[in-house]
Enzyme design. Structure first.
Site, mmCIF file in Angstrom:
data_model
loop_
_atom_site.group_PDB
_atom_site.id
_atom_site.type_symbol
_atom_site.label_atom_id
_atom_site.label_comp_id
_atom_site.label_asym_id
_atom_site.label_seq_id
_atom_site.Cartn_x
_atom_site.Cartn_y
_atom_site.Cartn_z
ATOM 1 N N LYS B 84 0.821 -1.219 0.000
ATOM 2 C CA LYS B 84 0.000 0.000 0.000
ATOM 3 C C LYS B 84 0.853 1.267 0.000
ATOM 4 O O LYS B 84 0.471 2.288 -0.576
ATOM 5 C CB LYS B 84 -0.925 0.014 1.217
ATOM 6 C CG LYS B 84 -2.016 -1.041 1.168
ATOM 7 C CD LYS B 84 -3.121 -0.636 0.214
ATOM 8 C CE LYS B 84 -4.253 -1.646 0.176
ATOM 9 N NZ LYS B 84 -5.151 -1.398 -0.974
ATOM 10 N N GLU B 106 -9.880 6.729 2.266
ATOM 11 C CA GLU B 106 -10.791 5.768 2.854
ATOM 12 C C GLU B 106 -9.938 4.597 3.336
ATOM 13 O O GLU B 106 -8.834 4.394 2.857
ATOM 14 C CB GLU B 106 -11.773 5.260 1.793
ATOM 15 C CG GLU B 106 -11.224 4.145 0.875
ATOM 16 C CD GLU B 106 -10.106 4.596 -0.044
ATOM 17 O OE1 GLU B 106 -9.942 5.824 -0.218
ATOM 18 O OE2 GLU B 106 -9.375 3.739 -0.583
ATOM 19 N N SER B 373 1.893 -9.703 -0.921
ATOM 20 C CA SER B 373 1.589 -8.269 -0.872
ATOM 21 C C SER B 373 1.673 -7.660 0.526
ATOM 22 O O SER B 373 1.799 -6.449 0.664
ATOM 23 C CB SER B 373 0.195 -8.018 -1.459
ATOM 24 O OG SER B 373 -0.748 -8.841 -0.807
#
Lengths: 256, 392
Positions: B84, B106, B373
């Site tokens: 991220k 968000e 990830s």
């Protein structure tokens, strides 16, 4: 004009009578499925020029909490496009007001746009407002809407540049709808210089009437910009009024 | 292709009030991002702050059992523990170049919120995070992390009170605060130019991995596998391989419990094209176009939509998409931890689970690259609870 759009005509008629056109917005199925069409008929009776019927969607990003709550409540009761079109076909024949369906794109898309245009027009709808179908995305459908004599009404904002207003004007809409606050529906009404300037730009850009909406709760708010507005749209204020159990007709009469 | 579209997917289905800030962002993406100084800045941040390049790890123990070579792209080792951060530092840097003073985001489980708050703190920006009220309750540690990093966390009470509603609320907030605020969207979803922007920033994963594998083994992988929620880690690792037609791209969606009638997040496998959050893509919806609630044991996959480029890759046949269920992901979570000493995020565990269960479909001796990830420490409570539920 001989072939003036029916919605344009309704607004001109009000102006000719020396008043602003009144455009109430009610979410379909509000305050209840049972009461809804009575509310619509009451609004028509009290002199609404155009009535906007809200088609509920699970994720209404352009709306504030009042409309969102009403929308979700309608969905829980099973309100959908079919129910709206059916009820409209039943109730529209005696009505004087023009009818506009207002809703987010996805329910219309899943219904099928061609099918929708055909059935909605036949049931008595005169136009569509689709807040998330902007200029670039509506182009593939605009001719088809015209063929079915269903008006596409663009929403523009205080931050819409003059060139873009002109591009919207190029679609030859029945009327243009200016969102009066830089926020979401139902909060922070304001009629400052920015609004006057944008209304002036909109009047220059569009040949059609200009309606003002979102955030109007009292008649006084209209005073500073009276000269620049052809029609006013009420949403949250009317919903809150109805939610308190008061009559739709009284609300509208207070604006006449 | 039409601007902002991937085939028939993508576009810009937003209220007119969001057109100006999206146009401003598009202009910045086209003008500022290619500049040499921006590229140098982002390269430095990736190296010194994020810890890039992340390694590619050869799973020796596992590979001998599986009969093929399993490589992991270690995004779990990036700062804040997941991919991220690649996106948020890039968007934060862009926002600063655009003269914005506040980053808006968000978050579902809180990973993207933490990554945004981290980037905002590093670059001296204010930070505002919308998070579903239900998620605020479930992920209190991440709320504390965000607040410690200086962010304001606003619980969202509307709708299903989860990620989808947090996005609705963030879009509303952006409409009203577009002048000084950049919306740092967390996945390759949303209106144009977000799917392109997020792909651009996440593609660092695939570029590095491609080079690292070539250097190490002298050839490209046979398969690249990644989990898909919104799909940012997957598009990040897929994109640099898209023109290598011999490389199979496999996206893994979250099938939830797998029981009939239960919610899931297998948007591409079980959804249909529709419009949500500004983009035309596959969607979990009723026949009437109302968005359905999603579910996955992996919070980061719990979203009823998917990035439009994945819809395009599916439609064009360039990538295939498969479904893995909660219990399979949990088993992969346990296996990788025990065999390789790496605790994978439950999201990434979905990709691993498919690889493990597909041994019969993967030729012996082939090379499989999985995007790991994120790290799984955050998921221990979910794992423990699931284990207890099975025992009872």
């Amino acid at each position: 004009m001989d072939n003036e759009n029916i919605l344009t005509g309704k607004i001109h008629q009000a102006l000719n009578n020396g008043r602003k056109a009144l455009i109430p917005f009610v979410p379909a199925g509000f305050p209840s499925k049972k009461r809804f069409w009575d509310v619509v008929l009451e609004l028509d009776d009290a002199g609404a020029d155009i009535i906007e019927i809200g088609v509920p969607f699970s994720d209404p990003v352009a709306d504030g909490p009042v409309v969102e709550k009403a929308s979700l409540r309608a969905l829980e009761q099973g309100v959908n496009l079919e129910w709206i079109i059916e009820g409209l076909a039943e109730n529209s024949p005696g009505m004087r007001a023009g009818i506009v369906l207002m809703g987010y794109f996805n329910p219309f898309l899943q219904f099928g746009l061609q099918d929708l245009a055909q059935k909605a027009r036949k049931a008595g709808a005169n136009g569509l407002i689709i807040p998330d179908l902007i200029l670039e995305e509506v182009l593939p459908y605009i001719d088809m809407f015209k063929e079915h004599d269903l008006a596409y009404i663009p929403l523009v904002g205080l931050n819409t540049p003059p060139e873009r207003l002109k591009n919207y004007a190029g679609l030859d809409p029945a009327f243009a709808y200016l969102v009066s606050v830089m926020g979401i529906t139902g909060t922070r009404a304001g009629a400052d210089k920015l609004l006057r300037d944008k209304l002036t730009q909109a009047r220059e850009a569009f040949n059609c009437p200009v309606a003002l909406g979102f955030g109007l709760s009292t008649k006084d708010q209209l005073e500073p910009i009276r000269d620049l507005v052809d029609a006013v749209v009420f949403g949250s204020a009317l919903i809150s009024h109805l939610d308190e159990g008061k009559s739709a007709g009284d609300f509208l009469r207070s604006w006449r | 292709m039409k601007k902002g579209y991937f085939g028939s997917f993508g576009g810009m289905f937003v209220p007119e009030l969001l057109v100006p800030p999206l146009a401003e962002l598009e202009e910045a993406v086209n003008r500022i991002m290619p500049e040499k100084s921006f590229q140098q800045d982002i390269a430095r941040i990736y190296k010194d702050f994020v810890g890039r390049p992340t390694p590619v790890y050869y799973c020796g123990n596992f590979s001998s059992e599986l009969g093929f070579d399993l490589f992991l792209k270690r995004e779990d080792l990036a700062h804040t523990g997941a991919h991220k951060i690649n996106n948020t530092v890039g968007q934060a840097l862009l926002a600063r170049h655009m003269g914005k003073t506040c980053l808006l985001a968000e978050t579902g489980a809180g990973q993207h919120g933490v990554a945004t708050a981290t980037a905002a703190a590093m670059l001296g920006l204010e930070c505002m995070i919308f998070m579903g009220a239900l998620d605020v309750e479930r992920q209190s540690i991440n709320v504390q992390r965000m607040e410690l990093l200086g962010a304001r966390v606003e619980p969202v009470q509307s709708g299903t009170r989860t990620l989808k509603d947090a996005i609705n609320e963030a879009l509303r907030y952006w409409i009203a605060h577009q002048q000084d605020t950049h919306y740092c969207l967390g996945s390759a979803v949303g209106p144009h130019p977000f799917p392109l922007l997020v792909r651009e920033l996440q593609s660092v994963i695939g570029r590095e991995a491609r080079e690292q594998l070539l250097e190490r083994t002298g050839k490209l992988p046979d398969k690249v596998v990644a989990c898909v929620g919104g799909g940012s880690n997957a598009i990040g690792i897929f994109h640099p391989f898209v023109n290598d037609l011999e490389v199979q791209l496999v996206g893994i969606e979250a099938g939830g419990s797998g029981r009939t009638g239960d919610n899931h997040s297998a948007t591409l496998a079980k959804g249909s094209p529709g419009v949500l959050h500004g983009t035309h893509s596959f969607l979990l919806q009723t026949p009437e176009g109302q968005v359905l609630p999603s579910h996955s044991i992996a919070p980061g996959l719990d979203y009823p939509g998917v990035g439009p480029e994945h819809s395009y890759l599916k439609d064009s046949g360039r990538a295939r998409y498969e479904v893995v269920h909660d219990h399979e992901a949990l088993e992969a979570f346990r296996l990788l931890s025990g065999k390789e000493g790496i605790i994978p995020a439950l999201e990434s565990s979905h990709a691993l689970a498919w690889v493990i269960s597909s041994t019969r479909n993967i030729e012996p001796g082939s090379q499989v690259l999985v995007n790991l990830s994120g790290r799984g420490d955050k998921d221990l409570n979910i794992f423990r609870k699931a284990e207890q539920d099975t025992e009872n």
